[in-house]
Design a protein around this motif. Structure first.
Motif, PDB file in Angstrom:
ATOM      1  N   THR A  40       0.835  -1.209   0.000  1.00  0.00           N
ATOM      2  CA  THR A  40       0.000   0.000   0.000  1.00  0.00           C
ATOM      3  C   THR A  40       0.866   1.255   0.000  1.00  0.00           C
ATOM      4  N   VAL A  41       1.944   1.228   0.768  1.00  0.00           N
ATOM      5  CA  VAL A  41       2.881   2.357   0.766  1.00  0.00           C
ATOM      6  C   VAL A  41       3.390   2.605  -0.645  1.00  0.00           C
ATOM      7  N   SER A  42       3.776   1.537  -1.333  1.00  0.00           N
ATOM      8  CA  SER A  42       4.276   1.651  -2.702  1.00  0.00           C
ATOM      9  C   SER A  42       3.225   2.275  -3.621  1.00  0.00           C
ATOM     10  N   ARG A  43       1.977   1.848  -3.470  1.00  0.00           N
ATOM     11  CA  ARG A  43       0.906   2.387  -4.321  1.00  0.00           C
ATOM     12  C   ARG A  43       0.717   3.883  -4.061  1.00  0.00           C
ATOM     13  N   VAL A  44       0.756   4.260  -2.789  1.00  0.00           N
ATOM     14  CA  VAL A  44       0.564   5.679  -2.444  1.00  0.00           C
ATOM     15  C   VAL A  44       1.688   6.532  -3.029  1.00  0.00           C
ATOM     16  N   LEU A  45       2.929   6.071  -2.833  1.00  0.00           N
ATOM     17  CA  LEU A  45       4.075   6.882  -3.248  1.00  0.00           C
ATOM     18  C   LEU A  45       4.241   6.909  -4.758  1.00  0.00           C
ATOM     19  N   ARG A  46       3.682   5.918  -5.454  1.00  0.00           N
ATOM     20  CA  ARG A  46       3.712   5.925  -6.921  1.00  0.00           C
ATOM     21  C   ARG A  46       2.418   6.487  -7.492  1.00  0.00           C
ATOM     22  N   ASN A  47       1.522   6.893  -6.578  1.00  0.00           N
ATOM     23  CA  ASN A  47       0.225   7.461  -6.981  1.00  0.00           C
ATOM     24  C   ASN A  47      -0.546   6.488  -7.871  1.00  0.00           C
ATOM     25  N   ARG A  48      -0.523   5.218  -7.475  1.00  0.00           N
ATOM     26  CA  ARG A  48      -1.211   4.163  -8.239  1.00  0.00           C
ATOM     27  C   ARG A  48      -2.249   3.484  -7.341  1.00  0.00           C
ATOM     28  N   GLY A  49      -3.278   2.956  -7.959  1.00  0.00           N
ATOM     29  CA  GLY A  49      -4.232   2.124  -7.230  1.00  0.00           C
ATOM     30  C   GLY A  49      -5.229   2.925  -6.414  1.00  0.00           C
ATOM     31  N   ASP A  50      -6.192   2.215  -5.887  1.00  0.00           N
ATOM     32  CA  ASP A  50      -7.283   2.812  -5.114  1.00  0.00           C
ATOM     33  C   ASP A  50      -6.932   2.749  -3.630  1.00  0.00           C
ATOM     34  N   VAL A  51      -6.581   3.887  -3.049  1.00  0.00           N
ATOM     35  CA  VAL A  51      -6.210   3.966  -1.634  1.00  0.00           C
ATOM     36  C   VAL A  51      -7.045   5.071  -1.006  1.00  0.00           C
ATOM     37  N   SER A  52      -7.586   4.819   0.179  1.00  0.00           N
ATOM     38  CA  SER A  52      -8.433   5.821   0.837  1.00  0.00           C
ATOM     39  C   SER A  52      -7.626   7.081   1.155  1.00  0.00           C
ATOM     40  N   ASP A  53      -8.325   8.196   1.237  1.00  0.00           N
ATOM     41  CA  ASP A  53      -7.661   9.476   1.518  1.00  0.00           C
ATOM     42  C   ASP A  53      -6.947   9.445   2.864  1.00  0.00           C
ATOM     43  N   SER A  54      -7.575   8.829   3.872  1.00  0.00           N
ATOM     44  CA  SER A  54      -6.967   8.805   5.207  1.00  0.00           C
ATOM     45  C   SER A  54      -5.684   7.986   5.200  1.00  0.00           C
ATOM     46  N   THR A  55      -5.691   6.846   4.480  1.00  0.00           N
ATOM     47  CA  THR A  55      -4.478   6.021   4.386  1.00  0.00           C
ATOM     48  C   THR A  55      -3.389   6.760   3.620  1.00  0.00           C
ATOM     49  N   ARG A  56      -3.787   7.399   2.523  1.00  0.00           N
ATOM     50  CA  ARG A  56      -2.826   8.154   1.717  1.00  0.00           C
ATOM     51  C   ARG A  56      -2.144   9.248   2.559  1.00  0.00           C
ATOM     52  N   GLU A  57      -2.953   9.966   3.334  1.00  0.00           N
ATOM     53  CA  GLU A  57      -2.410  11.038   4.177  1.00  0.00           C
ATOM     54  C   GLU A  57      -1.470  10.470   5.240  1.00  0.00           C
ATOM     55  N   ARG A  58      -1.821   9.319   5.817  1.00  0.00           N
ATOM     56  CA  ARG A  58      -0.985   8.706   6.858  1.00  0.00           C
ATOM     57  C   ARG A  58       0.366   8.290   6.290  1.00  0.00           C
ATOM     58  N   VAL A  59       0.355   7.706   5.094  1.00  0.00           N
ATOM     59  CA  VAL A  59       1.606   7.281   4.454  1.00  0.00           C
ATOM     60  C   VAL A  59       2.457   8.497   4.082  1.00  0.00           C
ATOM     61  N   GLN A  60       1.836   9.500   3.482  1.00  0.00           N
ATOM     62  CA  GLN A  60       2.586  10.689   3.051  1.00  0.00           C
ATOM     63  C   GLN A  60       3.176  11.424   4.245  1.00  0.00           C
ATOM     64  N   GLU A  61       2.423  11.499   5.359  1.00  0.00           N
ATOM     65  CA  GLU A  61       2.931  12.173   6.553  1.00  0.00           C
ATOM     66  C   GLU A  61       4.130  11.419   7.120  1.00  0.00           C
ATOM     67  N   ALA A  62       4.059  10.087   7.148  1.00  0.00           N
ATOM     68  CA  ALA A  62       5.167   9.270   7.653  1.00  0.00           C
ATOM     69  C   ALA A  62       6.403   9.433   6.772  1.00  0.00           C
ATOM     70  N   ALA A  63       6.200   9.433   5.448  1.00  0.00           N
ATOM     71  CA  ALA A  63       7.325   9.597   4.524  1.00  0.00           C
ATOM     72  C   ALA A  63       7.987  10.955   4.703  1.00  0.00           C
ATOM     73  N   ARG A  64       7.172  12.000   4.849  1.00  0.00           N
ATOM     74  CA  ARG A  64       7.721  13.355   5.055  1.00  0.00           C
ATOM     75  C   ARG A  64       8.520  13.434   6.356  1.00  0.00           C
ATOM     76  N   ARG A  65       7.959  12.877   7.416  1.00  0.00           N
ATOM     77  CA  ARG A  65       8.615  12.941   8.721  1.00  0.00           C
ATOM     78  C   ARG A  65       9.958  12.212   8.704  1.00  0.00           C
ATOM     79  N   LEU A  66      10.004  11.066   8.014  1.00  0.00           N
ATOM     80  CA  LEU A  66      11.236  10.282   7.950  1.00  0.00           C
ATOM     81  C   LEU A  66      12.266  10.874   6.983  1.00  0.00           C
TER      82      LEU A  66
END
Length: 343
Positions: A28-54
């Motif tokens: 799911t992380v891979s899908r979010v970061l490649r902007n692929r697939g159907d991912v909920s907005d809340s999950t997308r935001e959680r992944v993007q926030e974690a990536a930014r923080r790290l």
């Protein structure tokens, strides 16, 4: 030259790190970061926030090249219209010419968010190094730089805490030196005029050093004029007219750069003011293009060519210190009094 504490080499961040930080599967992380697939907005935001923080940046180099670096050096600067940065680029390009490394330029327009976006894109191609103007970055940009695992050189400024290496001048010291020269020449009613304020941190630091030296002499600025846009002769004329109309007792105008200083000089001469007897002026950067003015503007050389050259040497491992990264190299500008400071 001084050295900050030695940096421990960092492990390259992986999808697993983002997965663990966000509580989401690696797929799911891979899908979010490649902007692929159907991912909920809340999950997308959680992944993007974690990536930014790290400070995680995905690797766009696929297949057999995935473990390698490309022969590009990311150079991130605030402006191409400002005459300061082409000279820096010349120093970088000339030094990298025989190294197999190629500079690629990104422009931020003095926007921290734009810098973060440009840095993210450039790091995703896994360059061999980054040269970036200034020491002030967003928290996410600083995290990306810290986790990049490549030589990072912040240029133009050494007043702060670099991520890795820094090459530049002390702008606070430059401001103090200019104030001391102005005071020594007998000027007392001093105004400051600056563009790209407050986004130009280097101009801000020069002003801070300038005001420190004035305070030490029992003085303070009697007026100031700020403009958030870029530098131009016309803007210098307009700002100078505004200050002298508002505060006719001003006997010295200190500009954040030579371009608006040149506009101010043309305005003063057009009005028949005695320069430097009645009113003095000074800029910053030592721009050679302005040598043809009726009077030579007082200024300070910002060591632009040398900054570019030394930064590129550090990236390419060619610097005389024999080290790659983790060093702070201070260069020292020369104050040129020209024809616009008495004495």
């Amino acid at each position: 030259m001084s050295k900050p504490p030695t940096h421990e080499p960092r492990r390259t961040l992986t999808l697993r790190d983002v997965s663990e930080a966000s509580g989401v599967s690696e797929m799911t992380v891979s899908r979010v970061l490649r902007n692929r697939g159907d991912v909920s907005d809340s999950t997308r935001e959680r992944v993007q926030e974690a990536a930014r923080r790290l400070g995680y940046v995905p690797n766009k180099i696929a297949g057999a090249l995935a473990s390698q670096r490309v022969n590009l050096v990311a150079v991130i600067i605030p402006s191409l219209s400002n005459m300061v940065f082409p000279e820096v680029m010349t120093g970088i390009s000339d030094t990298l010419e025989d190294t197999g490394l190629q500079p690629v330029v990104g422009v931020t327009n003095y926007s921290p968010d734009r810098e973060e976006s440009v840095l993210y894109e450039m790091l995703s191609w896994r360059p061999s190094g980054v040269i970036i103007a200034g020491l002030e970055h967003t928290e996410a940009a600083r995290a990306m730089l810290g986790q990049a695992g490549i030589p990072i050189v912040e240029i133009m400024d050494i007043d702060g805490n670099p991520v890795d290496s820094a090459v530049g001048i002390s702008h606070r010291r430059a401001g103090r030196q200019m104030a001391e020269a102005i005071i020594a020449a007998g000027y007392r009613n001093i105004a400051f005029l600056g563009t790209m304020m407050p986004h130009d941190h280097r101009a801000r630091k020069r002003l801070e050093g300038f005001e420190e030296a004035l305070a030490k002499a029992g003085l303070s600025l009697i007026d100031r004029e700020f403009y958030s846009g870029g530098s131009a002769l016309l803007k210098g004329r307009e700002m100078t007219e505004a200050v002298l109309t508002r505060s006719p007792q001003v006997d010295f105008l200190y500009y954040s750069n030579d371009m608006i200083g040149a506009g101010g000089l043309l305005y003063c001469l057009h009005k028949g003011l005695d320069v430097p007897g009645q009113i003095g002026l000074a800029g910053f950067n030592g721009v050679e293009l302005l040598d043809g003015l009726p009077r030579k503007l007082a200024t300070m050389d910002a060591c632009r060519l040398e900054i570019g050259r030394v930064a590129a040497e550090i990236i390419a491992g060619k610097h005389s210190s024999g080290t790659i990264g983790g060093e702070v190299i201070e260069l020292f500008p020369t104050l040129q009094k020209g024809d616009t400071i008495r004495g």
